[in-house]
Design a protein around this motif. Structure first.
Motif, PDB file in Angstrom:
ATOM      1  N   ILE A 122       0.901  -1.163   0.000  1.00 57.64           N
ATOM      2  CA  ILE A 122       0.000   0.000   0.000  1.00 57.64           C
ATOM      3  C   ILE A 122       0.936   1.209   0.000  1.00 57.64           C
ATOM      4  O   ILE A 122       1.836   1.286   0.842  1.00 57.64           O
ATOM      5  N   VAL A 123       0.753   2.129  -0.931  1.00 53.82           N
ATOM      6  CA  VAL A 123       1.645   3.295  -1.010  1.00 53.82           C
ATOM      7  C   VAL A 123       0.979   4.487  -0.327  1.00 53.82           C
ATOM      8  O   VAL A 123      -0.176   4.829  -0.639  1.00 53.82           O
ATOM      9  N   VAL A 124       1.683   5.096   0.625  1.00 59.03           N
ATOM     10  CA  VAL A 124       1.181   6.296   1.300  1.00 59.03           C
ATOM     11  C   VAL A 124       2.120   7.451   0.967  1.00 59.03           C
ATOM     12  O   VAL A 124       3.315   7.403   1.294  1.00 59.03           O
ATOM     13  N   LEU A 125       1.589   8.464   0.279  1.00 57.89           N
ATOM     14  CA  LEU A 125       2.387   9.653  -0.051  1.00 57.89           C
ATOM     15  C   LEU A 125       2.285  10.598   1.136  1.00 57.89           C
ATOM     16  O   LEU A 125       1.247  11.239   1.351  1.00 57.89           O
ATOM     17  N   LEU A 139       4.253   9.796  -7.070  1.00 58.51           N
ATOM     18  CA  LEU A 139       3.481   8.582  -7.383  1.00 58.51           C
ATOM     19  C   LEU A 139       4.002   7.938  -8.676  1.00 58.51           C
ATOM     20  O   LEU A 139       4.173   6.716  -8.750  1.00 58.51           O
ATOM     21  N   VAL A 142       7.203   6.184  -7.943  1.00 55.52           N
ATOM     22  CA  VAL A 142       7.000   4.910  -7.232  1.00 55.52           C
ATOM     23  C   VAL A 142       6.652   3.814  -8.247  1.00 55.52           C
ATOM     24  O   VAL A 142       7.180   2.698  -8.196  1.00 55.52           O
ATOM     25  N   PHE A 158      -1.156  -1.065  -7.307  1.00 55.58           N
ATOM     26  CA  PHE A 158      -1.184  -0.806  -5.856  1.00 55.58           C
ATOM     27  C   PHE A 158      -2.156   0.328  -5.503  1.00 55.58           C
ATOM     28  O   PHE A 158      -2.271   1.296  -6.244  1.00 55.58           O
ATOM     29  N   HIS A 160      -3.217   3.667  -3.329  1.00 55.57           N
ATOM     30  CA  HIS A 160      -2.396   4.714  -2.718  1.00 55.57           C
ATOM     31  C   HIS A 160      -3.265   5.718  -1.966  1.00 55.57           C
ATOM     32  O   HIS A 160      -4.449   5.892  -2.274  1.00 55.57           O
ATOM     33  N   TYR A 162      -3.053   9.748   0.178  1.00 54.38           N
ATOM     34  CA  TYR A 162      -2.294  10.976   0.467  1.00 54.38           C
ATOM     35  C   TYR A 162      -2.404  11.207   1.970  1.00 54.38           C
ATOM     36  O   TYR A 162      -3.480  11.028   2.551  1.00 54.38           O
TER      37      TYR A 162
END
Length: 605
Positions: A122-125, A139, A142, A158, A160, A162
């Motif tokens: 899980i991508v968290v900016l 993003l 990534v 994935f 994502h 913010y």
């Protein structure tokens, strides 16, 4: 209870530990009026001072009936031994990326390990509220990073969010309500799979030990995820090595699990949960703890090999034993062996004389942290210059190479490229400019980077950011020049005198001030020329009864250069040592007697 196991991975300073603080607060892990230190997960004193995470730690939160075990991992490649083991305990990862900086070298290092294990991130900016944040660019970067690391289709698709960890919110939309972290909690529960081990609760008990700790009352503590079966206090189990050899049989003295920031004793650990066991004498990291009927160990993750080695010896200077209580080689050896047990990235070997020990590890930072911890515990040590470890492949000598990523202002890029690719034998891999900044990626031998960081900060006027990560092994690249300047060496024992130091200032930079203890063979400054120079820092002004017409001015000394531990270790040459005590860091020649130094220099030619 529904269960999820996740790790939070990110580059240094991208906000992992701060985000975990907020997750704990919003899940109700703290009472309303409970006083909690900022970055509660960084409990070690050195971690709090340096603002970095050194040891992986676990915590656990409950959110609407689901228990989420969260592991906070180190971002520095020097502590990569921690990261590799931790990722084998979890079913999902939250990848935290600074919206201004984008993915950085350690993001790449940790992410490659996670993707190789088949985890879906899980991508968290994070930090999208910073003025220079560019979440969309971050993003895209990534996605490019995942593609470059051979991620499969599931991993490339994935989800994502913010977020701002400091402000305590996360949203799927950049202009969302920005109130809580509920969106992140929801995504973890919906996206991360339940531990598949939960289906194996009826099988024999098996657990892979992933971290080792010590407790003054309980002794050795091994933490890991239960792969199958159940474990209760009082149960008799065995420990198997990676090759299936029986190490010991023992009774489980206690079963503990992470609850909030603390450890709670539980009746039994079930398959899928992360637990800590006490009662073993010999079992260590990468061993399998299992029921007596089990005879095959669980596969353990291979660990990247050490790349540098430092010699730890007893302090044999004239000032030995004045500031520290632990000075004998036996005590130093015991401490190093204890460290090697809990830190899989460190290897300790005895040297022929028995008075010194070779300690091999992942980098200068890891060595610096170990030495700093020991000096705070009251040890006195003499430390050698770091040496890189080489290996033979098909008769060819191979050395470790690191990927160096540098962000500098455009005006300093030329100086950095010249240093990295010239005398340090690096090779440029990538260079791109954006908004007055240049990002340089180069592959440089580890030898060439020892002692470079201080020079780098000087070249970039303190504005540059340098990150390095182990890249691989490459053929030996020949001689790399070391320090160019010689040193000023004291020829007397006693207390330094201001007048003598004032006269020595024209000879070079001084490392000591007035009224400091010095001894013969101690390095008190850097010579302005290439040769070493023996000087007398004790020489006072001769007093006569003749007075000049002007009154004698008080001596005004330039403040001395004070080096940090890592700077001192990187500064010294092969024939020099760093004397480390609880109160001081001194530089000295390996042989204090000038005649002995000359003899050794002739023998080395």
């Amino acid at each position: 209870m529904d269960l999820r196991n996740i790790a939070i991975i990110a580059h240094v300073d991208h906000g992992k530990t701060t985000l975990v603080d907020e997750l704990l607060k919003q899940s109700g892990a703290f009472r309303e009026n409970q006083a909690v230190a900022e970055r509660a997960m960084d409990s070690n004193a050195l971690e709090r001072e340096r603002g970095i995470t050194i040891l992986a730690k676990a915590t656990s939160v409950e959110w609407h009936g689901t228990r989420i075990n969260i592991v906070d991992t180190p971002g520095h490649a020097d502590f990569g031994g921690e990261v590799e083991r931790i990722l084998s305990m979890v079913d999902g990862v939250v990848l935290l990326v600074d919206a201004a900086e984008g993915p950085m070298p350690q993001t790449k290092f940790v992410t490659s390990k996670a993707l190789a294990l088949g985890l879906r991130p899980i991508v968290v900016l994070n930090k999208v509220d910073k003025p220079d944040a560019e979440p969309d660019r971050a993003l895209d970067e990534v996605f490019d990073l995942f593609a470059g690391l051979d991620a499969d289709e599931d991993q490339l698709d994935f989800p994502h969010l913010y977020a701002s960890g400091r402000s305590g919110w996360a949203d799927a939309e950049l202009d969302g309500p920005r109130k809580t972290l509920d969106a992140l909690f929801r995504l973890i529960v919906n996206h991360v799979p339940r531990p598949k081990q939960q289906a194996r609760q009826g099988e024999d008990f098996r657990m892979l030990a992933t971290t080792l700790a010590a407790d003054p009352f309980l002794g050795r503590l091994l933490t890991g995820r239960v792969e199958s079966g159940r474990v209760r206090t009082g149960q008799t189990v065995q420990a198997l090595s990676r090759v299936g050899q029986k190490i010991e049989q023992f009774r489980v003295a206690k079963v503990q699990a992470f609850r909030g920031l603390g450890m709670d004793e539980i009746e039994e650990g079930v398959a899928g949960d992360i637990v800590t066991l006490a009662g073993m004498q010999k079992a260590t990291v990468a061993d399998t703890i299992c029921a007596l009927a089990v005879d095959a160990p669980l596969p353990a993750q291979p660990i990247d090999p050490p790349t540098i080695s430092v010699t730890f010896g007893i302090n044999d200077s004239p000032l030995a034993g004045r500031e520290g209580k632990k000075v004998q080689s036996r005590v130093i050896r015991e401490r190093l062996m204890k460290e090697a047990e809990t830190n899989v990235a460190i290897r300790v070997t005895d040297t022929p004389g028995g008075e010194a020990f070779d300690v091999a590890g992942r980098g200068e930072l890891q060595m610096g942290v170990l030495i700093e911890n020991m000096r705070r515990e009251g040890f006195e040590l003499s430390i050698s210059r770091p040496r890189v470890l080489t290996r033979d492949e098909d008769g060819q000598r191979m050395e470790p190479v690191e990927e160096v990523t540098v962000d500098v202002d455009d005006e300093h890029a030329g100086a950095v490229i010249e240093k990295l690719t010239g005398p340090r034998k690096g090779e440029m891999a990538e260079m791109r400019q954006q908004g007055g900044k240049t990002r340089i990626v180069a592959h440089v031998p580890s030898r060439g980077l020892i002692g470079y960081h201080g020079e780098f900060l000087t070249d970039t006027r303190g504005t540059g950011v340098l990150n390095r990560v182990f890249h691989g092994w490459a053929p030996w690249k020949g001689a790399i020049p070391g320090r160019r300047a010689g040193v000023l060496i004291s020829m007397e024992n006693g207390q330094s005198v201001a007048y003598a130091l004032w006269n020595l200032e024209e000879r070079g930079k001084l490392f000591i001030g007035a009224q400091e203890e010095v001894y013969e063979g101690m390095i008190i400054g850097e010579h302005s020329r290439e040769n070493d120079l023996e000087v007398n820092p004790l020489k006072g002004k001769k007093l006569t009864n003749v007075r000049a017409s002007g009154k004698d001015d008080a001596v005004a000394l330039t403040p001395p250069v004070r080096m940090s531990l890592e700077e001192a270790i990187a500064y010294i040459d092969d024939d020099e040592l760093v004397e480390v005590t609880p109160k001081a860091i001194r530089l000295r020649k390996r042989f204090l007697d000038p005649h002995e130094r000359k003899r050794q220099a002739r023998a080395a030619e």
